[in-house]
Each structure stands twice: as C-alpha cells, then as structure tokens.
Design a protein around this motif. Sequence first.
Motif, PDB file in Angstrom:
ATOM      1  N   ASP A 136      -0.629   2.416  -5.693  1.00 32.52           N
ATOM      2  CA  ASP A 136      -2.158   2.995  -5.683  1.00 32.52           C
ATOM      3  C   ASP A 136      -2.652   3.431  -4.124  1.00 32.52           C
ATOM      4  O   ASP A 136      -3.748   3.942  -4.275  1.00 32.52           O
ATOM      5  CB  ASP A 136      -3.003   2.213  -6.334  1.00 32.52           C
ATOM      6  CG  ASP A 136      -2.755   1.734  -7.746  1.00 32.52           C
ATOM      7  OD1 ASP A 136      -2.286   3.003  -8.706  1.00 32.52           O
ATOM      8  OD2 ASP A 136      -3.084   0.834  -8.288  1.00 32.52           O
ATOM      9  N   TYR A 137      -1.890   3.004  -3.378  1.00 32.35           N
ATOM     10  CA  TYR A 137      -2.593   2.985  -1.941  1.00 32.35           C
ATOM     11  C   TYR A 137      -1.602   3.522  -0.735  1.00 32.35           C
ATOM     12  O   TYR A 137      -1.992   3.638   0.326  1.00 32.35           O
ATOM     13  CB  TYR A 137      -3.420   1.803  -1.549  1.00 32.35           C
ATOM     14  CG  TYR A 137      -2.672   0.648  -1.440  1.00 32.35           C
ATOM     15  CD1 TYR A 137      -1.849   0.359  -0.267  1.00 32.35           C
ATOM     16  CD2 TYR A 137      -2.699  -0.228  -2.626  1.00 32.35           C
ATOM     17  CE1 TYR A 137      -0.791  -0.893  -0.478  1.00 32.35           C
ATOM     18  CE2 TYR A 137      -1.823  -1.460  -2.688  1.00 32.35           C
ATOM     19  CZ  TYR A 137      -1.058  -1.726  -1.831  1.00 32.35           C
ATOM     20  OH  TYR A 137      -0.409  -2.959  -1.764  1.00 32.35           O
ATOM     21  N   HIS A 138      -0.320   3.699  -0.992  1.00 29.74           N
ATOM     22  CA  HIS A 138       0.522   3.875   0.038  1.00 29.74           C
ATOM     23  C   HIS A 138       0.542   5.257   0.542  1.00 29.74           C
ATOM     24  O   HIS A 138       0.459   5.569   1.697  1.00 29.74           O
ATOM     25  CB  HIS A 138       1.853   3.463  -0.367  1.00 29.74           C
ATOM     26  CG  HIS A 138       2.581   2.383   0.268  1.00 29.74           C
ATOM     27  ND1 HIS A 138       3.840   1.824   0.208  1.00 29.74           N
ATOM     28  CD2 HIS A 138       2.001   1.492   0.921  1.00 29.74           C
ATOM     29  CE1 HIS A 138       4.062   0.625   0.797  1.00 29.74           C
ATOM     30  NE2 HIS A 138       3.038   0.512   1.239  1.00 29.74           N
ATOM     31  N   GLY A 139      -0.019   6.115  -0.482  1.00 30.45           N
ATOM     32  CA  GLY A 139      -0.347   7.476   0.057  1.00 30.45           C
ATOM     33  C   GLY A 139      -1.526   7.626   0.772  1.00 30.45           C
ATOM     34  O   GLY A 139      -1.663   8.316   1.898  1.00 30.45           O
ATOM     35  N   ILE A 140      -2.634   6.554   0.614  1.00 27.15           N
ATOM     36  CA  ILE A 140      -3.756   6.642   1.557  1.00 27.15           C
ATOM     37  C   ILE A 140      -3.419   6.442   2.840  1.00 27.15           C
ATOM     38  O   ILE A 140      -3.812   6.712   4.027  1.00 27.15           O
ATOM     39  CB  ILE A 140      -4.698   5.975   1.239  1.00 27.15           C
ATOM     40  CG1 ILE A 140      -5.364   6.558  -0.251  1.00 27.15           C
ATOM     41  CG2 ILE A 140      -6.029   5.686   2.093  1.00 27.15           C
ATOM     42  CD1 ILE A 140      -5.868   7.827  -0.180  1.00 27.15           C
ATOM     43  N   MET A 141      -2.403   5.074   3.010  1.00 26.23           N
ATOM     44  CA  MET A 141      -1.945   4.484   4.236  1.00 26.23           C
ATOM     45  C   MET A 141      -1.216   5.663   5.077  1.00 26.23           C
ATOM     46  O   MET A 141      -1.438   5.732   6.229  1.00 26.23           O
ATOM     47  CB  MET A 141      -1.122   3.472   4.003  1.00 26.23           C
ATOM     48  CG  MET A 141      -1.842   2.263   3.574  1.00 26.23           C
ATOM     49  SD  MET A 141      -0.478   0.588   3.126  1.00 26.23           S
ATOM     50  CE  MET A 141      -1.786  -0.728   2.925  1.00 26.23           C
ATOM     51  N   ALA A 142      -0.429   6.588   4.389  1.00 27.21           N
ATOM     52  CA  ALA A 142       0.122   7.370   5.043  1.00 27.21           C
ATOM     53  C   ALA A 142      -0.519   8.592   5.734  1.00 27.21           C
ATOM     54  O   ALA A 142      -0.172   8.903   6.807  1.00 27.21           O
ATOM     55  CB  ALA A 142       1.396   8.403   4.138  1.00 27.21           C
ATOM     56  N   LEU A 143      -1.360   8.835   4.870  1.00 21.76           N
ATOM     57  CA  LEU A 143      -2.510   9.744   5.427  1.00 21.76           C
ATOM     58  C   LEU A 143      -3.181   9.190   6.580  1.00 21.76           C
ATOM     59  O   LEU A 143      -3.666   9.802   7.774  1.00 21.76           O
ATOM     60  CB  LEU A 143      -3.726  10.131   4.506  1.00 21.76           C
ATOM     61  CG  LEU A 143      -4.628  11.061   4.674  1.00 21.76           C
ATOM     62  CD1 LEU A 143      -4.278  12.467   5.229  1.00 21.76           C
ATOM     63  CD2 LEU A 143      -5.552  11.224   3.796  1.00 21.76           C
ATOM     64  N   MET A 144      -3.506   7.847   6.690  1.00 19.14           N
ATOM     65  CA  MET A 144      -4.137   7.245   7.835  1.00 19.14           C
ATOM     66  C   MET A 144      -3.094   7.376   9.112  1.00 19.14           C
ATOM     67  O   MET A 144      -3.651   7.439  10.028  1.00 19.14           O
ATOM     68  CB  MET A 144      -4.596   5.895   7.483  1.00 19.14           C
ATOM     69  CG  MET A 144      -5.779   5.632   6.711  1.00 19.14           C
ATOM     70  SD  MET A 144      -6.357   4.132   6.066  1.00 19.14           S
ATOM     71  CE  MET A 144      -6.744   3.554   7.636  1.00 19.14           C
ATOM     72  N   LEU A 145      -1.971   7.035   8.729  1.00 17.01           N
ATOM     73  CA  LEU A 145      -0.605   7.123   9.893  1.00 17.01           C
ATOM     74  C   LEU A 145      -0.878   8.391  10.445  1.00 17.01           C
ATOM     75  O   LEU A 145      -0.860   8.738  11.522  1.00 17.01           O
ATOM     76  CB  LEU A 145       0.367   6.747   9.177  1.00 17.01           C
ATOM     77  CG  LEU A 145       1.729   6.512  10.139  1.00 17.01           C
ATOM     78  CD1 LEU A 145       2.547   5.369   9.900  1.00 17.01           C
ATOM     79  CD2 LEU A 145       2.512   7.653  10.043  1.00 17.01           C
ATOM     80  N   PHE A 146      -0.789   9.366   9.555  1.00 18.68           N
ATOM     81  CA  PHE A 146      -0.575  10.913  10.057  1.00 18.68           C
ATOM     82  C   PHE A 146      -1.694  11.263  11.006  1.00 18.68           C
ATOM     83  O   PHE A 146      -1.593  11.724  12.030  1.00 18.68           O
ATOM     84  CB  PHE A 146      -0.461  11.851   8.745  1.00 18.68           C
ATOM     85  CG  PHE A 146      -0.681  13.327   9.205  1.00 18.68           C
ATOM     86  CD1 PHE A 146       0.298  13.906   9.908  1.00 18.68           C
ATOM     87  CD2 PHE A 146      -1.888  14.041   9.139  1.00 18.68           C
ATOM     88  CE1 PHE A 146       0.449  15.431  10.317  1.00 18.68           C
ATOM     89  CE2 PHE A 146      -1.850  15.263   9.500  1.00 18.68           C
ATOM     90  CZ  PHE A 146      -0.974  15.980  10.191  1.00 18.68           C
ATOM     91  N   VAL A 147      -2.955  10.760  10.364  1.00 14.54           N
ATOM     92  CA  VAL A 147      -4.254  11.455  11.247  1.00 14.54           C
ATOM     93  C   VAL A 147      -4.196  10.647  12.515  1.00 14.54           C
ATOM     94  O   VAL A 147      -4.583  11.310  13.758  1.00 14.54           O
ATOM     95  CB  VAL A 147      -5.509  11.221  10.522  1.00 14.54           C
ATOM     96  CG1 VAL A 147      -6.685  11.320  11.266  1.00 14.54           C
ATOM     97  CG2 VAL A 147      -5.713  11.926   9.214  1.00 14.54           C
ATOM     98  N   GLY A 148      -3.744   9.405  12.588  1.00 14.20           N
ATOM     99  CA  GLY A 148      -3.714   8.462  13.981  1.00 14.20           C
ATOM    100  C   GLY A 148      -3.084   9.171  15.069  1.00 14.20           C
ATOM    101  O   GLY A 148      -3.024   9.279  15.955  1.00 14.20           O
ATOM    102  N   TYR A 149      -1.595   9.365  14.520  1.00 12.97           N
ATOM    103  CA  TYR A 149      -0.626  10.082  15.336  1.00 12.97           C
ATOM    104  C   TYR A 149      -0.813  11.230  15.608  1.00 12.97           C
ATOM    105  O   TYR A 149      -0.453  11.858  16.831  1.00 12.97           O
ATOM    106  CB  TYR A 149       0.727   9.648  14.788  1.00 12.97           C
ATOM    107  CG  TYR A 149       1.263   8.208  15.022  1.00 12.97           C
ATOM    108  CD1 TYR A 149       1.826   7.893  16.177  1.00 12.97           C
ATOM    109  CD2 TYR A 149       1.334   7.224  14.017  1.00 12.97           C
ATOM    110  CE1 TYR A 149       2.357   6.476  16.572  1.00 12.97           C
ATOM    111  CE2 TYR A 149       1.586   5.858  14.535  1.00 12.97           C
ATOM    112  CZ  TYR A 149       2.293   5.704  15.760  1.00 12.97           C
ATOM    113  OH  TYR A 149       2.496   4.492  15.813  1.00 12.97           O
ATOM    114  N   ALA A 150      -1.449  12.120  14.593  1.00 13.16           N
ATOM    115  CA  ALA A 150      -1.889  13.552  15.032  1.00 13.16           C
ATOM    116  C   ALA A 150      -2.658  13.433  16.071  1.00 13.16           C
ATOM    117  O   ALA A 150      -2.651  14.566  17.100  1.00 13.16           O
ATOM    118  CB  ALA A 150      -2.486  14.184  13.660  1.00 13.16           C
TER     119      ALA A 150
END
Length: 233
Positions: A136-150
């Motif tokens: 239910d939430y790993h996709g949201i975590m992956a998005l947060m990771l991408f935005v931060g490292y971007a």
Amino acid sequence: MGTEVIAARAMNGLYIILDILFLLFLLGTLLWTRRFQAAIVGLLGGILYFIVDYGGFYCLLQTRVVNGADPLWFLLWLSMSYGFTNFVWIWLWLDRDKRALEWSLLIVSGWLTTALLSQNFGAGFPAISISRGTADYHGIMALMLFVGYAILCIHNIRRGPKEKIDIKWILATGVLVQFGWEFVLLITGIRNVSLQTLLVNSLLETNMGLPYLYFIHRTVNRRWREDLTRIST
C-alpha cells in the motif's frame, strides 16, 4: 502480488527489556560525550516513527499486525528503538564524527548482543510476533526517494565542483544504516528470512529520508554545534 514485501519479526519479552536498557545506555553515552544534537534528533526520530507506524501502518492502513502484546505500547517501544538508534547513527555520520567507527560498532554490537541474549535466556518470557505488508505504500516511499535524490542531483548538475553535495556519502549512510539493522535481525532469527525484504528495505525505507535529513542537518549545523553551543556569525 509480486511487489508485496512482508516484513515479519518474532521475539520474546526479554528482548524488549534488554533493548530498553541498551537505549538508555546509548542515550547516556551521547549525553556524557555532549552529542546533544544526535540525542535530540534520535528522540524526535522515535516519535516520528511512532506516528508513522502506529498512526499510519496500524490504525490507518491496517498493514501492521501485532500478536502477543498491546499494540500501542509495543509499537511505542519498537518505534523508539529503531527510530532512536537509526536517527542517532545517521546524524553522527552526517556530522562526519571522528568517532563514527566507534559509534557504529557500539550500535551494531548492542543490537546483536540484545538479540542473542534474549534468545539464550528468554524462554520464560511471552512470545511476540509482528508483521507488516508494504504493497500500500512502498510506491509512495519510492516517489519520496526519487524526489529527494533528484533535488541533490539537480543541485550538483547546476553548481560548480566546490559546491557539490557528497551524494555518495548520503547514499551510503541511507543504505548501510538500514542494512545493518535488517542484517542483524536476519542473522539472529528475529526477522523472517527474505532476501527481498533485506534488499528492498535497505535501499528504500530509511534511505528515502536521507536527502531531506541532510538539508535539515546542514541548516542546524550552520547555527549550532553538536553540543548545542551557538555558532557566532
């Protein structure tokens, strides 16, 4: 579903007692050595994890399951345990603390000793098992990771060499802190044996917050030293 990662743990009540003693020892050591920032950040990290774990995973999403203990008090301890240690360890690494090796060894050996002692002497204590699904939430975590490292990557692309952020150090911190914790749980038999859980959690769960914590760390350390003395401008 193939993307579901089930993070499960089994322990006894003695593990909780020993872990609380270790947390108090670690907190006392931080205060004694005047690592006040790290101590405060660790406590705030534990509170944040409790809000996410109990409020989000348990109450809202209902993906957290606790058997053998009161969910509120158990998840409060659990969140303070890995929240405090993880955030302390991360903060000291971001500090480039000259005793980073010693702090790392202290934390990892504490995790290992607590787990093994509880297995040797905890037979008479209640058994506790927990699990947590992630679909239910790993996709949201992956998005947060991408935005931060971007944000970090774009910063470095636009700036000169002297202004570059050391992304390798941030990435190593985010991955290795979670990996250390997951690996100890795995080899001591507390965590379910799953290479997928080990790798996905290590790459994602703590690491997603590192870019944001880096900017918080940089902002704080422009104004205060680790012992909370103010930096004159």
